[in-house]
Design a protein around this motif. Structure first.
Motif, PDB file in Angstrom:
ATOM      1  N   GLY A 154       1.017  -0.827   0.182  1.00 37.42           N
ATOM      2  CA  GLY A 154       0.267  -0.409  -0.033  1.00 37.42           C
ATOM      3  C   GLY A 154       0.292   1.421   0.168  1.00 37.42           C
ATOM      4  N   ALA A 155       1.745   1.347   0.541  1.00 37.85           N
ATOM      5  CA  ALA A 155       3.288   2.638   0.751  1.00 37.85           C
ATOM      6  C   ALA A 155       3.395   2.514  -0.379  1.00 37.85           C
ATOM      7  CB  ALA A 155       3.999   2.366   2.050  1.00 37.85           C
ATOM      8  N   GLY A 156       3.732   1.436  -1.098  1.00 33.82           N
ATOM      9  CA  GLY A 156       4.686   1.166  -2.967  1.00 33.82           C
ATOM     10  C   GLY A 156       3.586   2.034  -3.953  1.00 33.82           C
ATOM     11  N   GLY A 171      -0.444   2.331   5.035  1.00 35.47           N
ATOM     12  CA  GLY A 171       0.044   2.078   4.075  1.00 35.47           C
ATOM     13  C   GLY A 171       0.466   3.366   3.621  1.00 35.47           C
ATOM     14  N   PRO A 172      -0.330   4.124   2.789  1.00 37.52           N
ATOM     15  CA  PRO A 172      -0.242   5.575   2.558  1.00 37.52           C
ATOM     16  C   PRO A 172       0.375   6.856   3.283  1.00 37.52           C
ATOM     17  CG  PRO A 172      -2.524   4.739   1.777  1.00 37.52           C
ATOM     18  CD  PRO A 172      -2.268   3.793   2.537  1.00 37.52           C
ATOM     19  N   ASN A 178       3.532   8.339   1.756  1.00 37.11           N
ATOM     20  CA  ASN A 178       3.597   9.938   1.389  1.00 37.11           C
ATOM     21  C   ASN A 178       4.073  10.371   2.597  1.00 37.11           C
ATOM     22  OD1 ASN A 178       1.679  10.360  -0.617  1.00 37.11           O
ATOM     23  ND2 ASN A 178       0.291  10.354   0.440  1.00 37.11           N
ATOM     24  N   THR A 179       4.270  10.466   4.426  1.00 40.32           N
ATOM     25  CA  THR A 179       5.263  10.851   5.414  1.00 40.32           C
ATOM     26  C   THR A 179       6.593  10.466   4.598  1.00 40.32           C
ATOM     27  OG1 THR A 179       3.909  10.498   6.647  1.00 40.32           O
ATOM     28  CG2 THR A 179       6.101  11.270   7.474  1.00 40.32           C
ATOM     29  N   VAL A 180       7.223   9.343   4.394  1.00 39.10           N
ATOM     30  CA  VAL A 180       8.081   9.073   4.401  1.00 39.10           C
ATOM     31  C   VAL A 180       8.552   9.324   2.881  1.00 39.10           C
ATOM     32  CG1 VAL A 180       9.850   7.129   4.575  1.00 39.10           C
ATOM     33  CG2 VAL A 180       8.076   7.225   5.953  1.00 39.10           C
ATOM     34  N   GLY A 181       7.868   9.378   2.112  1.00 37.83           N
ATOM     35  CA  GLY A 181       8.278   9.202   0.839  1.00 37.83           C
ATOM     36  C   GLY A 181       8.330  10.092   0.655  1.00 37.83           C
ATOM     37  N   GLY A 182       7.987  11.962   0.684  1.00 26.91           N
ATOM     38  CA  GLY A 182       7.661  13.074   0.697  1.00 26.91           C
ATOM     39  C   GLY A 182       9.171  13.529   0.500  1.00 26.91           C
TER      40      GLY A 182
END
Length: 293
Positions: A62-64, A186-187, A191-195
């Motif tokens: 989900g994070a992916g 997941g999001p 979103n937090t780490v990815g940004g």
């Protein structure tokens, strides 16, 4: 400008609302009311090791999904990709996603839930790593079909497993928890780490970091669930059923299905074998005799 697209979406939502409101209420008659979940009932789901592993996989993928959905187009812009390419990439994911759902149920009968989750993670790892090596942005279209493999395998496995292990009266609650883990936690994580990673290190590090995370979860999942054992056990019982007479083969499947908590052979269509082929092998031993693990 872009405002016209928002108005177009609003109009479609309005038409959908009108359609739903105009349909006879009997078509959407509520089923039997669900038992009010208690903390103990909830723990019956969450305390299972296999469920925790499923949640870990769902949250990671989900994070992916969030990483790709939020940052892929920004990455394509850096590579010189056009808006037409971005639209085509979405089309490719959908075109390959929907047909694959027709094959995941037969595939689950052969490799089980753990096998589908393994395929899902492998496809997503390949997709994320592939993004970091493309130079021509149009090559992205060769990677987007892997989304269909990931999505179809992930949701067929997750929904089927939660439906099977949910306590009676909490089936809908179990599916809600599954969706919350994948599309909520997941999001939030993605979103937090990815940004932060995208802003400070760029898209290549972001996608490779995502692939590394999927790989770590893959290793943990393989060590915990050992899907190759499920596949071997399933192969044994399928070979036993094929060698037996039709009535004996049907009895093997019926007994295995009842062991899993279902009622009988009339409910076997599209669900057997279930998550633990080892149960089926034990039944094959009892019925045929001489069929070993």
């Amino acid at each position: 400008g872009d405002a016209k697209w928002f108005w177009a979406i609003a109009a479609l939502c309005g038409l959908s609302l009108f359609f739903v409101a105009s349909v006879s209420g009997s078509d959407f008659a509520p089923g039997p009311s669900e038992a009010k979940p208690s903390f103990q009932d909830l723990m019956q789901i969450l305390a299972k090791k296999s469920v925790l592993m499923l949640f870990l996989v769902m949250m990671t993928i989900g994070a992916g999904f969030c990483l790709v959905g939020t940052f892929l187009f920004l990455y394509l812009q850096e590579l010189g990709g056009t808006a037409d390419l971005m639209g085509l990439s979405i089309m490719f994911t959908v075109l390959f996603e929907i047909p694959l759902f027709f094959f995941t149920t037969p595939l689950m009968r052969r490799v089980g839930v753990t096998g589908l989750l393994t395929l899902s993670m492998c496809a997503y790892f390949t997709r994320l790593v592939g993004y970091t090596y493309i130079v021509n942005p149009w090559l992205i279209l060769f990677l987007e079909p892997l989304h269909g493999v990931t999505y179809a395998c992930l949701w067929t496995a997750g929904v089927s497993y939660m439906a099977e292990i949910a306590p009676k009266g909490l089936e809908t609650t179990a599916q809600g928890i599954l969706n919350s883990v994948c599309w909520g936690m997941g999001p939030l994580l993605g979103n937090t780490v990815g940004g932060f990673v995208f802003e400070h290190f760029g898209a290549v590090i972001l996608f490779r970091g995502g692939a590394a995370t999927v790989f770590v979860v893959f290793v943990i999942f393989m060590a915990s669930e050992r899907p190759w054992q499920h596949l071997r056990a399933s192969t044994v019982v399928q070979s036993s059923s094929a060698a037996a007479s039709p009535s004996t083969a049907k009895l093997i499947k019926a007994e295995a299905f009842e062991t899993e908590g279902h009622q009988g052979p009339e409910e076997m269509m599209g669900t057997w074998p279930s998550r633990d082929p080892g149960l089926e092998v034990e039944v094959a031993v009892n019925v045929d005799g001489g069929v070993g693990h």
